[in-house]
Structures are given as structure tokens and as C-alpha cells.
Scaffold this motif. Structure first.
Motif, short mmCIF file in Angstrom:
data_model
loop_
_atom_site.label_atom_id
_atom_site.label_comp_id
_atom_site.label_asym_id
_atom_site.label_seq_id
_atom_site.Cartn_x
_atom_site.Cartn_y
_atom_site.Cartn_z
N MET A 147 37.70 -27.40 -17.78
CA MET A 147 37.14 -28.76 -17.82
C MET A 147 35.61 -28.65 -17.86
SD MET A 147 39.47 -30.78 -15.01
CE MET A 147 39.38 -29.46 -13.81
N ASP A 148 34.99 -29.52 -18.70
CA ASP A 148 33.53 -29.53 -18.71
C ASP A 148 33.04 -30.30 -17.49
OD1 ASP A 148 33.71 -32.24 -19.24
OD2 ASP A 148 33.29 -32.02 -21.38
N LEU A 149 31.75 -30.48 -17.36
CA LEU A 149 31.18 -31.09 -16.17
C LEU A 149 31.49 -32.58 -16.06
CD1 LEU A 149 27.74 -29.26 -16.08
CD2 LEU A 149 29.83 -28.71 -14.81
N ASP A 150 32.03 -33.20 -17.14
CA ASP A 150 32.44 -34.61 -17.09
C ASP A 150 33.94 -34.75 -16.85
OD1 ASP A 150 29.96 -35.85 -17.47
OD2 ASP A 150 30.03 -35.40 -19.62
N GLY A 151 34.63 -33.63 -16.68
CA GLY A 151 36.05 -33.68 -16.38
C GLY A 151 36.94 -33.74 -17.61
N TYR A 152 36.40 -33.43 -18.79
CA TYR A 152 37.22 -33.42 -20.00
C TYR A 152 37.87 -32.04 -20.16
CZ TYR A 152 35.65 -37.98 -21.62
OH TYR A 152 35.44 -39.33 -21.74
N PHE A 153 39.12 -32.08 -20.69
CA PHE A 153 39.92 -30.86 -20.74
C PHE A 153 39.63 -30.00 -21.98
CE2 PHE A 153 42.63 -33.78 -18.25
CZ PHE A 153 42.80 -33.02 -17.12
N LEU A 154 39.81 -28.69 -21.79
CA LEU A 154 39.85 -27.73 -22.88
C LEU A 154 41.09 -26.87 -22.64
CD1 LEU A 154 36.10 -26.64 -22.88
CD2 LEU A 154 37.26 -27.83 -24.73
N PRO A 155 42.18 -27.08 -23.44
CA PRO A 155 43.42 -26.32 -23.19
C PRO A 155 43.22 -24.83 -23.42
CG PRO A 155 43.56 -27.49 -25.27
CD PRO A 155 42.28 -27.94 -24.62
N VAL A 156 43.87 -24.02 -22.56
CA VAL A 156 43.77 -22.57 -22.68
C VAL A 156 45.09 -21.95 -23.12
CG1 VAL A 156 43.41 -20.43 -21.36
CG2 VAL A 156 41.86 -22.37 -21.04
N LEU B 258 28.38 -24.33 -24.66
CA LEU B 258 28.36 -22.97 -24.10
C LEU B 258 29.73 -22.60 -23.55
CD1 LEU B 258 26.46 -20.58 -23.46
CD2 LEU B 258 25.99 -21.66 -21.25
N LEU B 259 30.41 -23.59 -22.92
CA LEU B 259 31.75 -23.37 -22.35
C LEU B 259 32.77 -23.10 -23.45
CD1 LEU B 259 33.73 -23.44 -19.95
CD2 LEU B 259 33.86 -25.93 -20.23
N GLU B 260 32.70 -23.87 -24.55
CA GLU B 260 33.64 -23.70 -25.66
C GLU B 260 33.48 -22.32 -26.30
OE1 GLU B 260 32.78 -26.96 -28.22
OE2 GLU B 260 34.08 -28.36 -27.15
N LYS B 261 32.20 -21.92 -26.46
CA LYS B 261 31.91 -20.62 -27.06
C LYS B 261 32.42 -19.50 -26.15
CE LYS B 261 28.12 -17.70 -28.71
NZ LYS B 261 26.65 -17.52 -28.77
N TYR B 262 32.19 -19.67 -24.84
CA TYR B 262 32.62 -18.65 -23.87
C TYR B 262 34.14 -18.50 -23.89
CZ TYR B 262 33.89 -16.72 -19.30
OH TYR B 262 34.45 -15.98 -18.30
N LEU B 263 34.87 -19.63 -23.90
CA LEU B 263 36.33 -19.58 -23.91
C LEU B 263 36.86 -18.93 -25.18
CD1 LEU B 263 37.19 -23.13 -22.46
CD2 LEU B 263 37.43 -20.93 -21.29
N LYS B 264 36.23 -19.27 -26.30
CA LYS B 264 36.68 -18.74 -27.58
C LYS B 264 36.49 -17.24 -27.66
CE LYS B 264 36.26 -19.63 -32.53
NZ LYS B 264 35.57 -20.42 -33.57
N GLU B 265 35.37 -16.75 -27.13
CA GLU B 265 35.05 -15.32 -27.25
C GLU B 265 35.71 -14.47 -26.17
OE1 GLU B 265 30.83 -15.17 -27.16
OE2 GLU B 265 30.57 -15.90 -29.22
N SER B 266 35.71 -14.97 -24.94
CA SER B 266 36.15 -14.12 -23.83
C SER B 266 37.65 -14.14 -23.57
CB SER B 266 35.42 -14.52 -22.54
OG SER B 266 35.76 -15.84 -22.17
N LEU B 267 38.33 -15.24 -23.95
CA LEU B 267 39.76 -15.34 -23.62
C LEU B 267 40.67 -14.86 -24.74
CD1 LEU B 267 39.86 -18.79 -21.75
CD2 LEU B 267 39.69 -16.49 -20.78
N ILE B 268 40.08 -14.54 -25.89
CA ILE B 268 40.91 -14.12 -27.02
C ILE B 268 41.70 -12.85 -26.71
CG2 ILE B 268 39.09 -12.73 -28.14
CD1 ILE B 268 40.19 -13.90 -30.83
N HIS B 269 41.11 -11.96 -25.89
CA HIS B 269 41.79 -10.71 -25.54
C HIS B 269 42.97 -10.94 -24.58
CE1 HIS B 269 38.53 -8.64 -27.53
NE2 HIS B 269 37.64 -9.26 -26.74
#
Length: 487
Positions: A39-48, A13-24
């Protein structure tokens, strides 16, 4: 439902949200120099943004497989996880820590974490990491420099010949060995932490409080004489100066204290030496002054003996002449006798009349007339009469010696609107060259062939003892000395 499944679903859900909402916002995020990531709930990174690769040293694909565990230095890991879980609980967190770059370099960063909410549920944490290594290094260097300066400052102060005390408000924070010896303490710990006013003579409380306030406002105060109370209860004369300072990174006062006991003793010896010198110089004139009334007394006694008759008018003249002799001798003895300063109420006109009686003969022998003029009723004021007599004798002697061909000395006494008594001694002498006026009062500077220059120096000290002021004006027609004394 299994918690690991829940976390996995929230990750998707977090990956989908970042992909859709941050593109603008991508162009704006790409320009930001701070690393922005999720970061997800386990502390793993998702670069922005690309700054993540620069700060952490990993490409986007590598970075997304890393967690806090891999990039935070071990010493900061527990603290960083604590802040992460507080963010997962919905609280914004800001803190400093260190990360390990892919190259192994340790980097200081400032991190801000805040929760990501989707449909009212926290699915991850936003993170913003700012490289503060340079700021930390500058801060460290600044602290080291400050510590180094404080060490140098402490070293200088410790070996200062003057007593030095650092105080904040009324508390003693530091005292050097000279201060410890001056107060008579066994060690510094008997002074540090004490109230500064424990060592100040109560007579000086008001003026010291005012000076403390002036320094705390940022103004330095110059040396002022006052008395301190030693540990054994004895009082000592000192000079105190205070300047604003920084001690342990906070405003404080740097206080310099000088023991002037020896200075005072030297001044008293100079004062007495000059008094004896003046008495010796006046001796010839006074001997002549005394001989005249003695001759008159002897003459009237012989007249009464010859006539074998008691005459009241003769007795009155004899009594008058005896009183004059007694006045002259008492003034001469008072002048030559060692005395401590004794301040009491006195009248300046009376003091001047006594001085005139002493020096009139020397003036007459030099064809000089001395006249005292008063322009208003002059009140009494607090003074040391003996010192003022010495001061006025010095003024008149200098004026007489400056008029080898005779002339007139006018002493004008007036009351100023500023509640001060003004004394003007005006002579008709040869004057003092303009280029030498500024040196008047310096030790051993004199315009006389056999002078020492100490007379006027001591005169200035007497004026200072009375909180007075001194000015001198001179030209070829004569010299005017102006002295003001506060009532």
C-alpha cells in the motif's frame, strides 16, 4: 515541497521497487494462499500475488485503484486506518477485521502490516491478509455450543435435589437453590463470593484443604461425611463429593453436598431397633443366668439362718454372685438404652469380656464354648464402647446360630504392624455358600429363616463409624470374620 508531490514520488519509487525486487520471489509468492499486497502512503493497494484477486474479488488492475476505504467494512474502518498509520510510523501491526468482497460478501481476515523502507525512508506498507472466516465461524459455533452446554448444565444443577456449589480456589462462584436452603441463606448472593471455609466446621479444615488440592490436580474425591455451619450458626451433618470442572472457561470444582440428617436419624433408629431385638433375644438366657446366682444366694442365706451363724466365706460368695448379677443387668440396660455416639478411649479386651458375660449362657445352652485369645499387649483406642458391644454380640449370636450341634468360637485379638487392632471371630459352623458371600451386609439379605439381614448391615455401619475394615471368609468347616480398627 508539496506533500502530495512527495507521496506521488514515493508511490513511483514503491512501484519500481516492487517490480525490480520481487520478480525473483514471484514463483514462491504465487503459491501462497494468503493475499500479499503493498500500500502506498495514501492506503491504495498494489497487488503482489494472485491470492489478492481471490480474497478481495478484484482483478489486479481494479485492485490497484482501491484503498482501505473501499474494502474495509464501515464498523472496522477507523480501527484499520489507525493500524495502517502506525505501520507508516514504522511499527509492525497485526489485527483482525472484516472486508467486503466484490460480490458483497463479508469476510473475516487477519491482517499483518509492516513498513517498506527504501534508502532509510518509509515509502509504503506491506500487507498480508489471511481469510479466517471459517476459523471465526468455528470459534463462534464453539462458543455458542459452550454457552448452550453451560445453560443446560446450569439448568440441571439448579433443579438438582442435592446442594451444588461451584468454587475456584476458596471462592464460591455459584450455588443452586438447594445449597442456599441448606446453608440457610436468603439468596445466592449471600454465598457467591464468600470463602468456602466460612461454612466448614473447623474440625474438618485439614481434610477439606487436602481434598481441594487433590481436585485442583485433576482427581475426583468421593463422598465424605463432614459438618457444615449454617448461617444461623447451627451445625449440620452432610456428605460432600467434589470433581474437577470447567466454569466460565476456567478450571473450577463442582461440589455436591447432601444433607444426611435424616439418614443419620434413620441409622440411629435402626441401631436402636436392632439393640432392642438383641436384648429381647438375650432375655431368656439372661433370666437363666440371673436365676442361678439368686438360687445360690438364697441357699447360703438359709444355711446361715439355720446355723444361726455368720460366716465370712458365705458372705464373700454371696457378694461375688451379687456383683455378677449387677454386671449382667447393667450390660443389658446399657445395650437397650438409647444413646448417642460417645467416642472415648476403651480397651477391646475388656469390651469383649463384658459381651462374653452377656452371651455365655446362650452359648452354653447351645453347647458352644467361647474363648478369647490375645497374642500381644493391646493398647486402648478411641471407640464407642456401646456400639462395639452391639457389634460383637451380633458376631457371636450369628456364630452360635450357625452351630446347631455345638462347637467352639475363638476370638483372636492382635496388634498389626500398620498400627491397627485386628479382631478375628472364628466359628465351626456350617458356613455361607460362596455365591452368597458378596451379598453379606445388604439390607434384608439373610441366610436365616426368620432373620431380617439388618443386624450385619448395622454391624458394618458401626465398623465404618470407627473407620474400620471388614472381611468375611467362609467354607463348610466354618466362618471367619476379620475386623481391623485403627488405633
Amino acid at each position: 515541497m508539496n506533500s502530495s508531490i512527495v507521496k506521488f514520488e514515493k508511490r513511483l519509487l514503491l512501484e519500481k521497487y516492487l517490480k525490480e525486487s520481487l520478480i525473483h520471489h514471484k514463483p514462491l509468492l504465487d503459491c501462497d494462499s494468503d493475499a500479499i499486497y503493498a500500500m502506498d502512503l495514501d492506503g491504495y493497494f498494489l497487488p503482489v500475488n494472485p491470492a489478492c484477486e481471490q480474497l478481495f474479488g478484484y482483478e489486479a488492475e481494479e485492485f490497484s485503484k482501491l484503498s482501505y476505504m473501499k474494502v474495509i467494512v464501515l464498523e472496522h474502518l477507523e480501527r484499520a486506518f489507525s493500524f495502517f498509520y502506525q505501520s507508516v510510523d514504522g511499527k509492525l501491526q497485526n489485527f483482525d477485521c472484516q472486508i467486503i468482497h466484490k460480490s458483497g460478501e463479508i469476510i473475516d481476515v487477519n491482517i499483518t502490516n509492516y513498513p517498506i523502507l527504501i534508502d532509510g525512508k518509509i515509502v509504503g506498507v506491506y500487507g498480508v491478509a489471511k481469510n479466517i472466516t471459517e476459523i471465526k465461524q468455528k470459534r463462534k459455533k464453539y462458543i455458542e455450543e459452550m454457552q448452550h452446554r453451560e445453560e443446560i448444565y446450569r439448568e440441571i444443577v439448579e433443579h438438582s435435589p442435592d446442594a451444588v456449589v461451584i468454587a475456584r480456589n476458596e471462592e464460591v462462584l455459584f450455588a443452586n437453590d438447594t445449597a442456599v436452603a441448606l446453608i440457610g441463606a436468603l439468596n445466592k448472593y449471600e454465598l457467591i463470593g464468600r470463602n468456602l471455609f466460612d461454612f466448614v466446621d473447623p474440625c474438618y479444615y485439614d481434610v477439606v484443604e487436602k481434598r481441594v488440592k487433590d481436585v485442583e490436580k485433576g482427581s475426583a474425591v468421593d463422598f465424605m461425611e463432614q459438618r457444615l455451619i449454617r448461617k444461623d450458626g447451627n451445625k449440620i451433618e452432610v456428605e460432600v463429593k467434589s470433581i474437577p470442572a470447567i466454569y466460565q472457561n476456567e478450571p473450577a470444582r463442582h461440589i455436591i453436598i447432601r444433607d444426611i440428617t435424616e439418614k443419620k436419624r434413620t441409622q440411629e433408629l435402626l441401631l436402636q431397633s436392632e439393640k432392642l431385638s438383641v436384648a429381647g433375644q438375650l432375655a431368656a438366657g439372661i433370666a437363666h443366668e440371673i436365676r442361678n446366682p439368686i438360687t445360690a444366694i438364697k441357699g447360703f442365706i438359709r444355711l446361715m439362718e439355720a446355723a444361726n451363724e455368720f460366716k465370712q466365706n458365705y458372705l464373700e460368695i454371696i457378694n461375688s454372685e451379687m456383683n455378677r448379677i449387677e454386671l449382667i443387668l447393667s450390660e443389658l440396660l446399657l445395650l437397650s438404652k438409647p444413646q448417642k455416639m460417645k467416642f472415648k478411649r476403651g480397651n477391646i479386651l475388656t469390651i469383649l469380656e463384658h459381651v462374653k458375660a452377656l452371651i455365655d449362657t446362650q452359648a452354653i445352652m447351645n453347647n458352644v464354648e467361647i474363648e478369647i485369645q490375645s497374642f500381644s499387649e493391646i493398647p486402648s483406642f478411641i471407640c464407642d464402647e456401646n456400639q462395639l458391644k452391639q457389634l460383637f454380640i451380633n458376631f457371636l449370636k450369628n456364630s452360635i446360630e450357625a452351630m446347631p450341634n455345638g462347637g467352639k468360637i475363638t476370638i483372636e485379638v492382635g496388634l498389626l504392624e500398620s498400627n491397627q487392632i485386628q479382631l478375628r471371630v472364628i466359628d465351626q459352623g456350617c458356613g455361607i455358600p460362596e455365591e452368597q458371600l458378596h451379598r453379606i451386609g445388604q439390607p434384608f439379605f439373610t441366610t436365616k429363616e426368620k432373620g431380617t439381614g439388618l443386624g450385619l448391615m448395622i454391624s458394618l455401619q458401626i465398623i465404618d463409624n470407627h473407620n474400620g475394615t471388614f472381611q468375611i471368609f467362609s467354607n463348610q468347616k466354618g466362618t471367619t470374620i476379620v475386623t481391623n480398627f485403627p488405633i
